[in-house]
Motif scaffolding. Sequence first.
Motif, PDB file in Angstrom:
ATOM      1  N   PRO A 198       0.857  -1.058   0.112  1.00 59.29           N
ATOM      2  CA  PRO A 198       0.109  -0.159   0.271  1.00 59.29           C
ATOM      3  C   PRO A 198       0.795   1.322  -0.044  1.00 59.29           C
ATOM      4  CG  PRO A 198      -0.047  -0.957   2.225  1.00 59.29           C
ATOM      5  CD  PRO A 198       0.479  -1.748   1.084  1.00 59.29           C
ATOM      6  N   GLY A 199       1.971   1.138   0.673  1.00 59.89           N
ATOM      7  CA  GLY A 199       2.743   2.459   0.514  1.00 59.89           C
ATOM      8  C   GLY A 199       3.949   2.784  -0.785  1.00 59.89           C
ATOM      9  N   THR A 200       3.621   1.800  -1.670  1.00 53.27           N
ATOM     10  CA  THR A 200       4.595   1.836  -2.870  1.00 53.27           C
ATOM     11  C   THR A 200       4.280   2.679  -4.016  1.00 53.27           C
ATOM     12  OG1 THR A 200       3.989  -0.185  -3.664  1.00 53.27           O
ATOM     13  CG2 THR A 200       5.550  -0.283  -2.426  1.00 53.27           C
ATOM     14  N   PRO A 201       4.702   3.026  -4.870  1.00 54.50           N
ATOM     15  CA  PRO A 201       4.160   3.557  -6.071  1.00 54.50           C
ATOM     16  C   PRO A 201       3.676   2.555  -6.998  1.00 54.50           C
ATOM     17  CG  PRO A 201       6.549   4.454  -5.766  1.00 54.50           C
ATOM     18  CD  PRO A 201       6.486   3.241  -4.753  1.00 54.50           C
ATOM     19  N   SER A 202       2.748   2.682  -7.844  1.00 57.72           N
ATOM     20  CA  SER A 202       1.990   1.780  -8.632  1.00 57.72           C
ATOM     21  C   SER A 202       3.210   0.729  -9.393  1.00 57.72           C
ATOM     22  CB  SER A 202       0.911   1.958  -9.273  1.00 57.72           C
ATOM     23  OG  SER A 202       1.522   2.664 -10.362  1.00 57.72           O
ATOM     24  N   PRO A 203       2.736  -0.553  -9.707  1.00 58.43           N
ATOM     25  CA  PRO A 203       3.787  -1.220 -10.545  1.00 58.43           C
ATOM     26  C   PRO A 203       3.990  -0.255 -11.999  1.00 58.43           C
ATOM     27  CG  PRO A 203       2.005  -2.734  -9.657  1.00 58.43           C
ATOM     28  CD  PRO A 203       1.570  -1.474  -9.236  1.00 58.43           C
ATOM     29  N   ALA A 204       2.833   0.330 -12.361  1.00 61.58           N
ATOM     30  CA  ALA A 204       2.982   1.073 -13.693  1.00 61.58           C
ATOM     31  C   ALA A 204       3.906   2.116 -13.808  1.00 61.58           C
ATOM     32  CB  ALA A 204       1.509   1.502 -14.210  1.00 61.58           C
ATOM     33  N   ARG A 205       3.802   2.684 -12.477  1.00 61.71           N
ATOM     34  CA  ARG A 205       4.795   4.050 -12.316  1.00 61.71           C
ATOM     35  C   ARG A 205       6.502   3.637 -12.149  1.00 61.71           C
ATOM     36  NH1 ARG A 205       3.711   7.523  -7.291  1.00 61.71           N
ATOM     37  NH2 ARG A 205       5.460   8.639  -8.229  1.00 61.71           N
ATOM     38  N   ARG A 206       6.333   2.361 -11.488  1.00 62.26           N
ATOM     39  CA  ARG A 206       7.749   1.595 -11.375  1.00 62.26           C
ATOM     40  C   ARG A 206       8.181   1.313 -12.716  1.00 62.26           C
ATOM     41  NH1 ARG A 206       6.352  -3.020  -7.110  1.00 62.26           N
ATOM     42  NH2 ARG A 206       4.462  -1.669  -6.656  1.00 62.26           N
ATOM     43  N   LEU A 207       7.485   0.795 -13.779  1.00 60.75           N
ATOM     44  CA  LEU A 207       7.834   0.159 -14.742  1.00 60.75           C
ATOM     45  C   LEU A 207       8.166   1.462 -15.626  1.00 60.75           C
ATOM     46  CD1 LEU A 207       5.465  -2.757 -15.710  1.00 60.75           C
ATOM     47  CD2 LEU A 207       8.015  -2.906 -15.351  1.00 60.75           C
ATOM     48  N   ASP A 208       7.473   2.624 -15.575  1.00 62.53           N
ATOM     49  CA  ASP A 208       7.760   3.963 -16.129  1.00 62.53           C
ATOM     50  C   ASP A 208       9.335   4.263 -15.769  1.00 62.53           C
ATOM     51  OD1 ASP A 208       5.413   4.273 -17.511  1.00 62.53           O
ATOM     52  OD2 ASP A 208       4.621   5.558 -15.882  1.00 62.53           O
ATOM     53  N   ALA A 209       9.491   4.163 -14.500  1.00 57.82           N
ATOM     54  CA  ALA A 209      11.042   4.379 -14.149  1.00 57.82           C
ATOM     55  C   ALA A 209      11.920   3.637 -14.856  1.00 57.82           C
ATOM     56  CB  ALA A 209      11.091   4.089 -12.648  1.00 57.82           C
ATOM     57  N   VAL A 210      11.645   2.298 -14.888  1.00 55.67           N
ATOM     58  CA  VAL A 210      12.574   1.419 -15.660  1.00 55.67           C
ATOM     59  C   VAL A 210      12.972   1.908 -17.093  1.00 55.67           C
ATOM     60  CG1 VAL A 210      12.805  -1.037 -16.754  1.00 55.67           C
ATOM     61  CG2 VAL A 210      11.874  -0.738 -14.299  1.00 55.67           C
ATOM     62  N   ARG A 211      11.898   2.221 -17.677  1.00 52.41           N
ATOM     63  CA  ARG A 211      11.669   2.833 -19.203  1.00 52.41           C
ATOM     64  C   ARG A 211      12.640   3.932 -19.168  1.00 52.41           C
ATOM     65  NH1 ARG A 211       6.915   3.062 -19.570  1.00 52.41           N
ATOM     66  NH2 ARG A 211       6.626   1.150 -20.755  1.00 52.41           N
ATOM     67  N   THR A 212      12.634   5.260 -18.016  1.00 53.92           N
ATOM     68  CA  THR A 212      13.160   6.446 -17.911  1.00 53.92           C
ATOM     69  C   THR A 212      15.077   5.898 -17.960  1.00 53.92           C
ATOM     70  OG1 THR A 212      11.338   7.519 -17.212  1.00 53.92           O
ATOM     71  CG2 THR A 212      13.553   8.441 -17.027  1.00 53.92           C
ATOM     72  N   LEU A 213      15.169   5.077 -16.940  1.00 52.52           N
ATOM     73  CA  LEU A 213      16.565   4.722 -16.712  1.00 52.52           C
ATOM     74  C   LEU A 213      17.100   4.160 -18.075  1.00 52.52           C
ATOM     75  CD1 LEU A 213      15.853   3.066 -13.146  1.00 52.52           C
ATOM     76  CD2 LEU A 213      17.332   5.153 -13.602  1.00 52.52           C
ATOM     77  N   SER A 214      16.264   3.132 -18.685  1.00 50.67           N
ATOM     78  CA  SER A 214      16.869   2.434 -19.882  1.00 50.67           C
ATOM     79  C   SER A 214      17.202   3.699 -21.144  1.00 50.67           C
ATOM     80  CB  SER A 214      15.866   1.464 -20.360  1.00 50.67           C
ATOM     81  OG  SER A 214      16.005   0.330 -19.387  1.00 50.67           O
ATOM     82  N   GLU A 215      16.242   4.618 -21.180  1.00 51.88           N
ATOM     83  CA  GLU A 215      16.344   5.654 -22.198  1.00 51.88           C
ATOM     84  C   GLU A 215      17.414   6.424 -22.048  1.00 51.88           C
ATOM     85  OE1 GLU A 215      11.654   5.543 -23.313  1.00 51.88           O
ATOM     86  OE2 GLU A 215      12.336   7.157 -22.303  1.00 51.88           O
ATOM     87  N   ASN A 216      17.958   6.527 -20.707  1.00 53.60           N
ATOM     88  CA  ASN A 216      19.145   7.276 -20.348  1.00 53.60           C
ATOM     89  C   ASN A 216      20.399   6.720 -20.270  1.00 53.60           C
ATOM     90  OD1 ASN A 216      18.202  10.328 -19.582  1.00 53.60           O
ATOM     91  ND2 ASN A 216      16.519   9.075 -19.214  1.00 53.60           N
ATOM     92  N   GLY A 217      20.440   5.472 -20.733  1.00 51.18           N
ATOM     93  CA  GLY A 217      21.636   4.683 -20.841  1.00 51.18           C
ATOM     94  C   GLY A 217      21.868   3.836 -19.520  1.00 51.18           C
ATOM     95  N   ILE A 218      21.029   3.849 -18.478  1.00 50.33           N
ATOM     96  CA  ILE A 218      21.138   3.038 -17.537  1.00 50.33           C
ATOM     97  C   ILE A 218      20.673   1.571 -17.523  1.00 50.33           C
ATOM     98  CG2 ILE A 218      20.895   3.084 -14.704  1.00 50.33           C
ATOM     99  CD1 ILE A 218      22.921   5.223 -15.701  1.00 50.33           C
ATOM    100  N   ASP A 219      21.364   0.646 -17.491  1.00 47.13           N
ATOM    101  CA  ASP A 219      20.965  -0.799 -17.547  1.00 47.13           C
ATOM    102  C   ASP A 219      19.934  -1.070 -16.551  1.00 47.13           C
ATOM    103  OD1 ASP A 219      21.878  -1.266 -20.069  1.00 47.13           O
ATOM    104  OD2 ASP A 219      23.590  -2.399 -19.242  1.00 47.13           O
ATOM    105  N   CYS A 220      18.595  -1.599 -16.627  1.00 48.72           N
ATOM    106  CA  CYS A 220      17.898  -1.685 -15.251  1.00 48.72           C
ATOM    107  C   CYS A 220      17.326  -3.039 -15.586  1.00 48.72           C
ATOM    108  CB  CYS A 220      16.906  -0.566 -15.394  1.00 48.72           C
ATOM    109  SG  CYS A 220      15.729  -0.555 -13.947  1.00 48.72           S
ATOM    110  N   GLY A 221      17.362  -3.955 -14.710  1.00 45.52           N
ATOM    111  CA  GLY A 221      16.592  -4.995 -14.651  1.00 45.52           C
ATOM    112  C   GLY A 221      15.627  -5.009 -13.819  1.00 45.52           C
ATOM    113  N   VAL A 222      14.495  -5.963 -13.839  1.00 44.13           N
ATOM    114  CA  VAL A 222      13.309  -6.185 -12.969  1.00 44.13           C
ATOM    115  C   VAL A 222      13.350  -7.514 -12.179  1.00 44.13           C
ATOM    116  CG1 VAL A 222      10.998  -6.648 -12.898  1.00 44.13           C
ATOM    117  CG2 VAL A 222      11.913  -4.744 -14.321  1.00 44.13           C
ATOM    118  N   LEU A 223      13.314  -7.372 -10.838  1.00 45.72           N
ATOM    119  CA  LEU A 223      13.347  -8.524  -9.958  1.00 45.72           C
ATOM    120  C   LEU A 223      11.615  -8.670  -9.863  1.00 45.72           C
ATOM    121  CD1 LEU A 223      14.645 -10.546  -8.051  1.00 45.72           C
ATOM    122  CD2 LEU A 223      14.266  -8.940  -6.085  1.00 45.72           C
ATOM    123  N   MET A 224      11.321  -9.761 -10.423  1.00 49.23           N
ATOM    124  CA  MET A 224       9.933 -10.049 -10.181  1.00 49.23           C
ATOM    125  C   MET A 224       9.440 -10.661  -8.932  1.00 49.23           C
ATOM    126  SD  MET A 224       7.686 -11.887 -13.490  1.00 49.23           S
ATOM    127  CE  MET A 224       6.213 -12.414 -13.242  1.00 49.23           C
TER     128      MET A 224
END
Length: 349
Positions: A198-224
């Motif tokens: 309940p206290g976290t950003p939504s999964p969609a917002r977290r995946l937006d962060a993954v996208r932003t990091l990747s687009e800025n040259g920072i490799d980002c994996g996801v721990l499912m």
Amino acid sequence: MRWDNLVENPAAPGNSALFTADAVTTRTFDTPEFRGITFHEIRARSIVNRVPGASRMPFEWTVNPYRGCSHACVYCFARKTHSYLDLDTGLGFDSQIVVKINAPELLRTHLASGRWHGAHIAMGTNVDCYQRAEGRYRLMPGIISALRDQANPFSILTKGTLILRDLELLRQAAEVTDVGISVSVGFVDEALWRTVEPGTPSPARRLDAVRTLSENGIDCGVLMAPVIPFLGDHPDQLRATVRAIAAAGATSVTPLVLHLRPGAREWYTQWLGKHHPHLVRRYERLYAEGAYAPKWYQRRITRYVHELAAEFDIGPSHRGTARRLPTRKQRPEQHAPLDGPGPTQLTLL
């Protein structure tokens, strides 16, 4: 509350007391994001912590600028650590946050010591270093800067989108050392998210962060993680999650089934009894042998997620770009149920 002689992990050999009672300042803030949360500001004696040798973790050293976590994930394995303070591992863990306000300067001193030889440092492995408190205390910019200045390799695991605030520092660090970033997204089911995280950003917002990091040259994996038995492990749910991870441009996806250590187990079982009482007996059977689900179950989840990752082209050869996903929803013809044993040759993560 017990402060004197507190150590980060009592089971780890050689750990000395982190701070004493006269080093604690307790604060509350009457703002919506911090209402109901108490912060205990301390000047820690040490900040780099050795992981116990018996741990399953693939790293030896950690930095944890906070204890307790306002993410309030009902399954969080770190809840037990609050008992070292004689604090409640349920609501107390969610609302009594210890802040090591001198973490950046301590780390800088430690990294400059002749006794330190530049080993990898993992962050976000106990509680999230980008939880809401970080928006006020801003400890991570100083921590990342110290690691960057010593070219010390590090990794960060987070559910917090606040990591994007430090994007430029991460880029600078990645130019001089190995930087690993992972975002935790166990599922994309919003109804499940609202009840268990309940206290976290939504999964969609977290995946937006993954996208932003990747687009800025920072490799980002996801721990499912976690894949939650009987609530988030249906093949359709796993498919939807891996598909969304691929669309975000993640470099990898690593599934991890829910584990229930003491402290977390009691709190999660209480939550389960309130929200899904029909599942309590099934959990008792599944986790009858201890904190971890049976190997056959873990392997089955891992196998299916790996199959989906291959289908959606998640991997290093595609890093930094969003995936071109199939336009037609593809499904395997049949799946074995996920709550019964079956053969597999995969190795546990």
